[in-house]
Design a protein around this motif. Sequence first.
Motif, PDB file in Angstrom:
ATOM      1  N   PHE A 219       0.857  -1.182   0.052  1.00 44.98           N
ATOM      2  CA  PHE A 219      -0.026  -0.002   0.150  1.00 44.98           C
ATOM      3  C   PHE A 219       0.802   1.151   0.169  1.00 44.98           C
ATOM      4  CE2 PHE A 219      -2.212   3.443   2.523  1.00 44.98           C
ATOM      5  CZ  PHE A 219      -3.222   3.638   1.425  1.00 44.98           C
ATOM      6  N   ARG A 220       1.967   1.322   0.914  1.00 44.11           N
ATOM      7  CA  ARG A 220       2.778   2.334   0.917  1.00 44.11           C
ATOM      8  C   ARG A 220       3.668   2.857  -0.392  1.00 44.11           C
ATOM      9  NH1 ARG A 220       5.467  -1.680   3.415  1.00 44.11           N
ATOM     10  NH2 ARG A 220       7.818  -2.112   2.444  1.00 44.11           N
ATOM     11  N   GLU A 221       3.438   1.701  -1.314  1.00 41.38           N
ATOM     12  CA  GLU A 221       4.266   2.047  -2.665  1.00 41.38           C
ATOM     13  C   GLU A 221       3.313   2.431  -3.869  1.00 41.38           C
ATOM     14  OE1 GLU A 221       7.350   2.294  -3.087  1.00 41.38           O
ATOM     15  OE2 GLU A 221       8.075   1.395  -1.343  1.00 41.38           O
ATOM     16  N   GLN A 222       1.968   2.625  -3.428  1.00 44.10           N
ATOM     17  CA  GLN A 222       0.851   3.073  -4.406  1.00 44.10           C
ATOM     18  C   GLN A 222       0.513   4.408  -4.201  1.00 44.10           C
ATOM     19  OE1 GLN A 222      -2.610   0.461  -3.467  1.00 44.10           O
ATOM     20  NE2 GLN A 222      -1.510  -1.138  -3.073  1.00 44.10           N
ATOM     21  N   LEU A 223       0.503   5.242  -5.503  1.00 41.36           N
ATOM     22  CA  LEU A 223      -0.127   6.483  -5.537  1.00 41.36           C
ATOM     23  C   LEU A 223      -1.501   6.757  -5.155  1.00 41.36           C
ATOM     24  CD1 LEU A 223       1.788   7.231  -8.797  1.00 41.36           C
ATOM     25  CD2 LEU A 223       2.444   7.734  -6.646  1.00 41.36           C
ATOM     26  N   ASN A 224      -2.254   5.789  -5.727  1.00 45.21           N
ATOM     27  CA  ASN A 224      -3.780   5.892  -5.252  1.00 45.21           C
ATOM     28  C   ASN A 224      -4.077   4.282  -4.812  1.00 45.21           C
ATOM     29  OD1 ASN A 224      -4.460   8.695  -6.133  1.00 45.21           O
ATOM     30  ND2 ASN A 224      -3.668   7.779  -7.893  1.00 45.21           N
ATOM     31  N   ARG A 225      -5.139   4.191  -4.125  1.00 45.60           N
ATOM     32  CA  ARG A 225      -5.690   3.046  -3.708  1.00 45.60           C
ATOM     33  C   ARG A 225      -6.037   2.163  -4.970  1.00 45.60           C
ATOM     34  NH1 ARG A 225      -7.211   0.062   0.985  1.00 45.60           N
ATOM     35  NH2 ARG A 225      -6.005   1.864   2.090  1.00 45.60           N
ATOM     36  N   LEU A 226      -5.403   0.919  -5.185  1.00 48.74           N
ATOM     37  CA  LEU A 226      -5.797   0.201  -6.392  1.00 48.74           C
ATOM     38  C   LEU A 226      -6.904  -0.919  -6.093  1.00 48.74           C
ATOM     39  CD1 LEU A 226      -2.075  -0.521  -7.373  1.00 48.74           C
ATOM     40  CD2 LEU A 226      -3.535   1.174  -8.360  1.00 48.74           C
ATOM     41  N   LYS A 227      -7.394  -1.127  -7.226  1.00 46.10           N
ATOM     42  CA  LYS A 227      -8.616  -1.907  -7.161  1.00 46.10           C
ATOM     43  C   LYS A 227      -8.314  -3.279  -8.201  1.00 46.10           C
ATOM     44  CE  LYS A 227     -12.128   0.773  -9.496  1.00 46.10           C
ATOM     45  NZ  LYS A 227     -10.986   1.939  -9.901  1.00 46.10           N
ATOM     46  N   PRO A 228      -9.197  -4.435  -8.053  1.00 46.02           N
ATOM     47  CA  PRO A 228      -9.028  -5.268  -9.034  1.00 46.02           C
ATOM     48  C   PRO A 228      -9.123  -4.829 -10.463  1.00 46.02           C
ATOM     49  CG  PRO A 228      -9.860  -6.119  -6.976  1.00 46.02           C
ATOM     50  CD  PRO A 228      -9.790  -4.832  -7.056  1.00 46.02           C
ATOM     51  N   GLY A 229      -8.721  -4.988 -11.414  1.00 49.17           N
ATOM     52  CA  GLY A 229      -9.021  -4.626 -12.976  1.00 49.17           C
ATOM     53  C   GLY A 229      -8.254  -3.244 -13.111  1.00 49.17           C
ATOM     54  N   ASP A 230      -7.603  -2.558 -12.248  1.00 46.11           N
ATOM     55  CA  ASP A 230      -6.878  -1.304 -12.642  1.00 46.11           C
ATOM     56  C   ASP A 230      -5.511  -2.122 -13.331  1.00 46.11           C
ATOM     57  OD1 ASP A 230      -8.668   0.205 -11.797  1.00 46.11           O
ATOM     58  OD2 ASP A 230      -7.331   0.477  -9.518  1.00 46.11           O
ATOM     59  N   GLU A 231      -5.055  -1.024 -14.196  1.00 48.67           N
ATOM     60  CA  GLU A 231      -3.983  -1.169 -14.818  1.00 48.67           C
ATOM     61  C   GLU A 231      -3.079   0.114 -14.316  1.00 48.67           C
ATOM     62  OE1 GLU A 231      -3.883  -1.052 -19.010  1.00 48.67           O
ATOM     63  OE2 GLU A 231      -4.492  -3.128 -19.074  1.00 48.67           O
ATOM     64  N   CYS A 232      -1.638  -0.352 -14.092  1.00 53.35           N
ATOM     65  CA  CYS A 232      -0.846   0.683 -13.198  1.00 53.35           C
ATOM     66  C   CYS A 232       0.532   0.533 -13.820  1.00 53.35           C
ATOM     67  CB  CYS A 232      -1.005   0.670 -11.817  1.00 53.35           C
ATOM     68  SG  CYS A 232      -0.609  -0.997 -11.119  1.00 53.35           S
ATOM     69  N   LEU A 233       1.458   1.636 -13.932  1.00 53.15           N
ATOM     70  CA  LEU A 233       2.638   1.763 -14.276  1.00 53.15           C
ATOM     71  C   LEU A 233       3.406   1.564 -13.287  1.00 53.15           C
ATOM     72  CD1 LEU A 233       4.598   2.318 -16.727  1.00 53.15           C
ATOM     73  CD2 LEU A 233       4.615   4.542 -15.964  1.00 53.15           C
ATOM     74  N   VAL A 234       4.227   0.397 -13.180  1.00 58.64           N
ATOM     75  CA  VAL A 234       5.017   0.201 -11.980  1.00 58.64           C
ATOM     76  C   VAL A 234       6.598  -0.355 -12.207  1.00 58.64           C
ATOM     77  CG1 VAL A 234       3.192  -0.874 -10.645  1.00 58.64           C
ATOM     78  CG2 VAL A 234       4.432  -2.193 -12.159  1.00 58.64           C
TER      79      VAL A 234
END
Length: 297
Positions: free
Chosen positions: A100-115
């Motif tokens: 969680f501390r490495e997330q910019l916003n709270r993620l949810k299933p199905g989200d695509e994110c650049l990591v």
Amino acid sequence: MEVEIGKMNELAIVRVDDKGGFLDAGKYGEVFLPLSQLPENPAAGLTVEVFCYMDDGRLTVTAHRPRILLGEAGRLTVKDVTPGAAYLDWGIRKDLMIPFREQLNRLKPGDECLVYVAKDREGRLYATQKFDRFISETLPRGCKLKSGDRVELTVISHTPLGFKMLVNNSFYGLLAEKDALGVNLVKGKRLKGYIHSVRRDFKVNLSLSGSGMTGVASSTDFLLRELALADGFLPYGDFSSPEEIEQRFHMSKGKFKKVIGNLYKLHRIELLDNGIRIVEKPREADENRVAEESGEV
């Protein structure tokens, strides 16, 4: 031999049984690889390329390559979420955790994110969206890249000045808005590019065409370079779809047709049924025309 956690490694087969093979992992001892992931006719002494990662405190290997390795950035999809972390589809059996501390916003299933894939002190791999701390804003000290050098790019963000790119998974560079016209650049997309220039403050400007200029002339140089890198032949032509052209050469099909038409008139390429082939030695008159157009005479 030193195993690199988070990377692809070449490990030798020590022995094989009816369930799989045991690989020499140096200080980690022998690691098991299922029979389904071994090459045909596996035998002691053969090497296998495997991805190495820590799982529950022990080294685990797989012949499947994850979508991004340690020290790389990419776009992944969220599979599951718990109160303290999200889990990303990594392309292998084990999901990649993003705390969680490495997330910019709270993620949810199905989200695509650049990591970006990082490693903790225990050798455990994790994802982070807060990866600026791993990337240099300028050309790293000792890096010998220069104008015209080809590099690997990953799209990071769109800014008022253009596109912020991750260069060779090491430092940031800028692709000007005018140099990205007609190219579909989305976060996480990987593509080839070139160093256009290095500023006095060591910040880097990028190009997709090699010379950093727009237009048919620079694209002609770019295509000739691509042909040379491909041993003189590319399986593309007027028959290729606009999507294929954009994905391979990062230019519109219209510009591509102008470029190959220009090269054909100058007797620099042959147009074949299955692609284009470079002509090694153009006629002297054509060499003079090329020199005149490039301003060399």
